[in-house]
Design an enzyme around this catalytic site. Structure first.
Site, PDB file in Angstrom:
ATOM      1  N   ASP A 424       0.849  -1.149   0.000  1.00 56.21           N
ATOM      2  CA  ASP A 424       0.000   0.000   0.000  1.00 56.21           C
ATOM      3  C   ASP A 424       0.905   1.225   0.000  1.00 56.21           C
ATOM      4  OD1 ASP A 424      -2.341   1.301   0.336  1.00 56.21           O
ATOM      5  OD2 ASP A 424      -2.183   1.312   2.510  1.00 56.21           O
ATOM      6  N   ASP A 769      -9.759  -3.987   2.601  1.00 58.25           N
ATOM      7  CA  ASP A 769      -8.556  -4.718   2.217  1.00 58.25           C
ATOM      8  C   ASP A 769      -8.565  -6.124   2.779  1.00 58.25           C
ATOM      9  OD1 ASP A 769      -7.548  -2.550   0.926  1.00 58.25           O
ATOM     10  OD2 ASP A 769      -6.426  -1.808   2.647  1.00 58.25           O
TER      11      ASP A 769
END
Lengths: 1072, 350
Positions: A424, A769
């Site tokens: 990320d 996520d």
């Protein structure tokens, strides 16, 4: 991940008139209003919630309704998924989901709600009602994902039963038969139970770490019951409770707002970072009600009615959905399973082979079964499970110290075999806060220090332009430090305000000192806050120069908008007319800064002439009775969420460790690429197809894809790709950045990587996520920014959100893999030494050299601590310079390891132990030649005058005692040689002397423990007949020492040849 | 272990998405499973084949097992393919490789292992040779395990219960045969021929070199009188007066302490003392005479004859179990070792 602007705060503000206007919002943020006096009517208009739950179902269940329910962008993004999943879709489940989420609540009036939930918004539920509901619906807590502890089953379990059966039959035949097989059965059962308890305990311990870590549910909630405000634990909330929420609280359950007071709520962990930018405040999807459990940080106060609790909340459903995504078996689990297969294969095949041999040699079937058990026990490394678990948890502890909290022990190693990291951007690679990166004034770009503490601002601050610019930055800013933080360093102070303004405030505070004081001296008289139509923010101040009676108007905003309003530009402190060349310079700078992926703001000011605007002039922001054009442009300032200072180094380390780092972000491609370049995910000399096209000035289509090493792929492009194209993309480019991706696409990317046999690590923080985190071989959640759902789905939590911690984890993971290899090699070796006695016993008919119980004392006694000690071994070479292991080729237990352990060292050990055994028997009167085929007579209870080589006669008990002495001798022989084995296993390639004999102190603790345990067994417990140990003459302890030295020398020679002839036949066959 | 490390996949699958993922998962898992089994096969076979030099049989066994597996489910296509793969692994005709090694590679391995094991064998031979150098063939290094001497009773029986019916010779005939056989070596003629008649009441010490042959003292069958089987060939079993012989185990160098011979004394262990009423001992001294000690080991003391004491139970209560305990009494004899019924004493039920 979250965009740089941070948390997607939605806002439900009750009082619009307060403060003279709406506060400036970052573009993605949302604004909603509800009227104070008419709580319901207004809220109902705004709170169209019915779509929201389906969004979640879209994102997590991936069924057809994706396309239907999401809007705009989202619809297109999910289309690709939808098609693929269409055929697999299950309608009834979708309906079930819909049914579970009550879609109607926000539409009902308060009266209807009260009726529906049997409550009263003024008096709340009665305590009895609440208790009833609690009993019916269960506590308001998420059910943790269930992991049924399975009893560890080793062949011993069967062995234990076999032993008891054998005893049963024996007893049936002969009432006085010995209790040996009963003891053995008990010991085996005990081993099974103990290992089971141990594993369960370890599991429970790591779960506890997580539990203490979890902050998912607020401890207390303020609830109205029986017309009284009460504080109850949040677990006891029930549907229909009226709760009050203050600023700073977490929402304890799904609630429907009844009234709010300046209350903002942050739902970003629920929606992921992309959503806010897709939404505008006139979109009905932006319903503000109900609020969801686990949303955090509301500002102001609110009252609401609980409409869902526990697992029925939105978050609860997502959590259970996420747990529905199949989790890959961890590589170490696969490896250990593979190892167990090998061991079980060897054990069972040798066991059965010798069973057949025994039966064909006319042994009794019952005896043969006991041989079989002995062979299996000898072959199964009973202590290994405990060893592996302890080893892993030691590493986990070590990693926790380095801010990697490992939830699942097996994940410790997974990170070591990781070959692709899907990272990320926000918070992991970057600092997760906007920071001023560049300034442009006087036709020049200055670089500001973006390091974590801003300590080193080196740009030229002498220019008059900077004086003006700094004033605008300071004054045209609504952000403030939260009071009471005088001792906190500036960069760590908490600021009330949005991300950009915070950046500007801190920037000016660092450079100019006390900003609040400056603002006080320049009193603000009027202000137009930022809004998305104007795209600028303006305020008018008195000046701090008492002689200057003019007002200063300062403005900041989108650069092109600001420039439009300017007619002059300040250069070196002097105002100059804004001509084409300066405008050109402005555009160049703007483009350049924008090209760096930075958010650019323009600044301008105007001194209002004192004659037209006297001190008493009353500014009216609604009618705008002051000029907003022909201002003086002062400069540009650009901000970015800068990379963490440790990241570039960490990325380089990953590179050299052969790990591909892929950035997956929801952010804009340009920003993503800029950050990727600055941290080295796209290395300095590699170009994307677009870069090449630009450099060569040719269309993108003409560029050969082979020339480009890097690729920036947006979510839009990704959704049009077939899985094959994605595979191609992933293999063709070594440096990939995925931008503007949805969490869903993150999942697709992870799957794509896994198709290439890669071990994929995924970092993430949002609730959305969590499927990708689960799908990944190792999911890494952020400890600070991460949502609890993400943390739950992850295998590892980075306590400091720092990418560099991952590298530490990789290093530890690789080390543990190497050390596990050593541990297993160590453990396997003695199996042959334990096995051979049985084979010789069956074939040559010697009195049994070592008993099954004695074997267990080696496996679970002397060998345990040494094999754990190997976990402390340092790496032999730089493990971060080699490629990650291939999960199907580089096995934990490979053929050379098994062969070398079994057929070389193991055999040498067996021979050494036999020498001790023969020595004992020979010195007592039985020469080796006399022992052969002695078994039958030896074991006959009725023979009490068995002759030895000297003609002496032995009674049955004397023989038994001698046999136990033999066991002890064999045991000591193995133990002594295991010390040598332990020392040689310290290294696989280097010489022991290169590695340092004394560097790993734990090894010596292990050796000491081995000797002490053996001494205790022989001299302390030598009189306990069930244990079959006797007091051994001291000299027998040294018989095996030459063999131990031989083992050491042999292994040194092996290592020497491996080092001398790398790649040779020897290297290939002898290096494990 | 295997269970414990199994995938942590959660059991609940409430929503549609699972199907896609799950299917793929299963494919993955199958693939993995195949892979693993193959690897396992390989590893196992590797190990086994390297064991080959020592245990060739094992490998055959392995192959047989494989074949059996194959015959079990011949219809299964996948299994057939797998077998083919295994077969190809065992012998790959194209590359002329067996188990992924060429003939050259195999011969190299065989040669290396041959030398390795040959040198290991040499090391062991050396060790054993050194061991034998330190051990005297005449005198065991340690004798404390075999001391104190145990006793053995004759007739030899699998249990220590003597049950017989006087009127049914079948029930005691085997005792008689056993005793007769045992006493063959004690025949007077044989003893006179082989052994010397040495003075009673003192040790028969023969100094001289260790390796000199030693003489043995006579123990004639006739010493046992009524129990010698010479007068009553049924050793009293036919009259319900059984003879039982006691023999003390030989121990090299053992001498009863202080020159007192070891005596045998039998009594009723539990129950009425009068159940036996009378026992006659032969020789009448009920002891093992000192002249039979010390024993010099079987290499030099070839004709050594163990002394015996016969017990003649002349008047035992019939039809009732009488636990009799016979103890050796003498200095240096421990007769209360709990674990061993045969050290120092012997029990029997008549």
């Amino acid at each position: 991940g979250r965009p740089g602007s941070g948390w997607a705060a939605r806002e439900a503000r009750r009082d619009r008139s307060a403060g003279g206007g709406a506060p400036p919002d970052p573009p993605g943020d949302m604004l909603c209003t509800a009227s104070e006096n008419l709580p319901w009517a207004n809220i109902a208009r705004l709170l169209l919630f019915q779509k929201t739950p389906e969004i979640y179902s879209v994102e997590l269940s991936g069924t057809e309704d994706v396309g239907k329910t999401d809007t705009g962008d989202g619809k297109e993004k999910y289309r690709g998924l939808k098609d693929k999943r269409l055929e697999l879709k299950k309608n009834h489940q979708k309906e079930e989901l819909k049914k579970e989420v009550d879609l109607e609540d926000h539409k009902l009036s308060i009266k209807e709600l009260e009726r529906k939930y049997g409550t009263n918004i003024v008096t709340g539920l009665s305590s009895t009602q609440a208790a009833e509901l609690l009993a019916r619906n269960g506590p308001n807590a998420l059910t943790p994902p269930k992991e049924t502890p399975e009893i560890v089953k080793f062949p011993q379990a069967d062995g234990a039963i076999l032993c008891w059966i054998a005893y049963g039959i024996q007893y049936f035949n002969d009432k006085s038969s010995s209790l040996d097989s009963v003891y053995l059965g008990c010991v085996l059962a005990l081993v099974v139970i103990l290992t089971g308890i141990f594993a369960y305990y370890q599991e429970a311990k790591s779960t506890n770490i997580m539990a203490s870590f979890s902050k998912m549910i607020p401890q207390q909630a303020l609830v109205i019951r029986d017309s009284e405000k009460k504080t109850v634990p949040a677990e006891q909330l029930v549907v229909g409770d009226i709760v009050e929420i203050k600023g700073g609280d977490k929402i304890p359950a799904d609630i429907r707002l009844l009234s709010t007071q300046g209350c903002k709520v942050d739902n970003s962990s629920l929606t992921g970072n992309l959503t806010p930018s897709l939404r505008t405040h006139d979109n009905p999807l932006e319903a503000e009600n109900p609020w969801n459990k686990m949303s955090t940080s509301p500002v102001g106060t609110a009252t609401g009615m609980v409409i869902n609790t526990g697992d029925r909340t939105i978050i609860g459903q997502i959590a259970s959905l996420a747990s529905g995504v199949g989790h890959e078996k961890t590589p170490i689990a696969i490896e250990i399973e593979h190892f167990v297969h090998i061991v079980a294969g060897v054990a069972v095949s040798i066991g059965i082979l010798f069973f057949i041999i025994a039966v064909s040699m006319k042994y009794y079937v019952l005896d043969s079964i006991i041989f079989l058990i002995g062979i299996i026990v000898a072959n199964v490394p009973e202590g290994l499970l405990a060893t592996v678990t302890v080893t892993l948890s030691l590493t986990a502890k070590r990693m926790a110290k380095k801010n990697c909290l490992v939830k699942n022990l097996e994940a410790v190693e997974t990170l070591g075999s990781t070959s692709i990291i899907c990272s990320d951007k926000t918070g992991t690679l970057t600092q997760n806060r906007m920071t001023v990166a560049h300034l442009w004034f006087d036709n020049q770009i200055f670089v500001a220090d973006t390091s974590e503490d801003h300590s080193n601002q080196v740009f030229d601050q002498s220019s008059g332009t900077w004086a003006s610019l700094s004033k605008i930055i300071t004054l045209c800013n609504r952000a403030e430090f939260r009071p009471g933080q005088e001792s906190v360093p500036i960069m760590k102070k908490v600021v009330v305000g949005d991300a950009s303004e915070t950046a500007l405030l801190k920037f000016s505070e660092v450079i100019l000192g006390d900003v609040m004081e400056i603002r006080k001296r320049n009193r603000k008289v009027a202000e137009i806050p930022f809004n998305s139509t104007n795209k600028f923010q303006l305020s008018i101040h008195e000046t701090d120069d008492p002689s200057d009676k003019r007002f200063l108007m300062v403005m900041k905003g989108a650069p092109e908008r600001v420039l439009e309003k300017c007619s002059t530009i300040m250069v070196n402190g002097q105002e100059q007319p804004l001509d084409d060349s300066t405008a050109e310079a402005f555009h160049t700078a703007y483009m350049e800064l924008g090209g760096l992926g930075e958010r650019v703001l323009g600044f301008c000011h105007l001194y209002l002439p004192a004659d037209k605007f006297p001190e008493t002039y009353s500014f009216d922001v609604d009618t705008v009775n002051f000029p907003t054009s022909n201002l003086c442009f002062v400069g540009l300032l650009s901000m970015i969420d800068p990379p963490r200072s440790t990241v570039p180094d960490a990325v380089t380390k990953c590179r050299s460790a052969g790990i591909k780092v892929i950035m997956v972000t929801g952010d804009h491609p340009i920003t993503a690429k800029a950050i990727a370049k600055s941290v080295g995910i796209i290395s300095a000399n590699s170009e994307t197809v677009e870069d090449i096209a630009k450099r060569l000035n040719i269309p993108v289509e003409q560029v050969s894809k082979r020339d480009a090493k890097a690729a920036v792929v947006t979510g839009m492009e990704l959704k049009d790709m077939s899985p094959e194209q994605l595979d191609e993309l992933l293999t063709d480019y070594s440096e990939i950045v995925f931008a503007r991706t949805s969490p869903q696409q993150k999942l697709i990317i992870v799957e794509g990587c896994q198709r290439q046999d890669a071990v994929v690590a995924v970092t993430g923080d949002g609730v959305n996520d969590s499927p990708a985190l689960k799908k990944a071989d190792i999911g890494i959640a952020m400890g600070i920014a991460g949502s609890d759902a993400a943390k739950n789905a992850a295998d590892m939590v980075l306590l400091d959100d720092n990418f560099a911690s991952i590298v530490t984890g990789v290093e530890e993971g690789r080390l543990i893999f190497d050390n596990l290899k050593k541990t297993i090699a160590y453990t396997l070796t003695k199996n042959i030494a334990e096995l051979c006695p049985f084979l010789i016993y069956i074939i040559a008919g010697l009195p049994l050299p070592i008993g099954t119980i004695t074997i267990l004392f080696i496996d679970l006694g002397t060998d345990i601590i040494p094999s754990i000690a190997l976990a402390y071994e340092k790496a032999e070479s730089d493990i971060m310079n080699r490629k990650p292991r291939h999960k199907k080729k580089d096995r934990l237990v490979n053929a050379p390891l098994a062969i070398y352990s079994y057929l070389h060292i193991g055999l040498m050990q067996a021979l050494g132990a036999f020498v001790v055994y023969f020595t004992v028997y020979a010195q007592e009167g039985f020469r080796p030649s006399a022992l052969i085929n002695l078994r039958v007579e030896w074991e006959k209870d009725s023979v009490n005058d068995l002759e030895d080589s000297y003609g002496q006669e032995w009674t049955q008990y004397q023989r038994k005692y001698l046999e136990w002495t033999g066991y002890t001798a064999f045991f000591v022989g193995i133990m002594i040689q295991q010390i040598a084995d332990l020392i040689i296993r310290k290294t696989r390639r280097n010489s022991i002397f290169q590695q340092g004999l004394f560097r790993n102190k734990v090894i010596w603790v292990g050796i000491a423990s081995q000797i002490i345990i053996a001494l205790i067994l022989s001299y302390g417990l030598g009189s306990v007949s069930a244990l079959n140990f006797t007091m051994l003459r001291p000299q027998y302890w040294f018989v095996a020492v030459p063999h131990a030295i031989l083992i050491w020398v042999y292994d040194e020679v092996r290592k020497l040849f491996i080092r001398l002839y790398p790649g040779s036949w020897w290297d290939k066959n002898m290096y494990y | 272990m295997r269970r414990q490390l199994r995938s942590r996949r959660a059991p609940a699958f409430p929503y549609g998405y699972r199907y896609r993922l799950d299917d793929q998962d299963e494919v993955n898992q199958n693939y993995l499973a195949d892979e693993e089994e193959e690897a396992e096969e390989e590893a196992r076979v590797m190990v086994v084949h390297d064991l080959e030099e020592e245990e060739e049989e094992e490998e055959k066994e392995e192959e047989e097992e494989e074949e059996e597996e194959g015959q079990g489910q011949p219809t299964s296509n996948a299994l057939w393919q797998k077998l083919q793969i295994v077969n190809e692994h065992l012998w790959d005709p194209e590359k002329r490789m067996s188990l992924a090694r060429t003939g050259q590679s195999w011969s190299l391995i065989l040669v290396i292992y041959f030398f390795f094991y040959a040198s290991l064998a040499a090391v062991i031979t050396l060790c054993m040779y050194t061991l034998f150098l330190t051990i005297s063939p005449y005198m065991p290094t340690f004798t404390e395990r075999v001391k104190p001497p145990g006793v053995m009773i004759r007739p030899f029986a699998h249990s220590l219960n003597f049950n017989f019916n006087v009127s049914e010779p079948d029930t005691w005939q085997h005792y008689v045969i056993s005793l007769n056989g045992f006493l063959q070596g004690y025949n007077d003629s044989l003893q006179e021929e082989m052994n010397v008649d040495c003075p009673p009441g003192q040790y028969f010490i023969q100094d001289g070199n260790e390796d000199e042959d030693k003489k043995a003292c006579q123990f004639k069958r006739s010493f046992l009188k009524n129990c010698s089987g010479l007068e009553d060939p049924t050793f009293g079993y036919s009259t319900g007066q059984p003879c039982i012989l006691l023999k003390m185990n030989r121990i090299v160098g053992f001498r009863p302490e202080l020159g007192d011979p070891v005596k045998v004394s039998c009594k009723v262990q539990r129950g009425d003392e009068n159940d036996i009423r009378s026992i006659n001992y032969y020789p009448e001294s009920a002891s093992f005479d000192l002249r039979y000690y010390p024993y010099y080991g079987k290499l030099t003391h070839v004709n050594y004859t163990s002394p015996l004491v016969a017990m003649h139970f002349t008047d035992v209560v019939k039809n009732q179990a009488v636990p009799v305990q016979c103890q050796l009494k003498g200095k240096g004899i421990i007769n209360d070792v709990i674990n061993d019924r045969f050290v120092g004493h012997s029990q029997m039920d008549t």
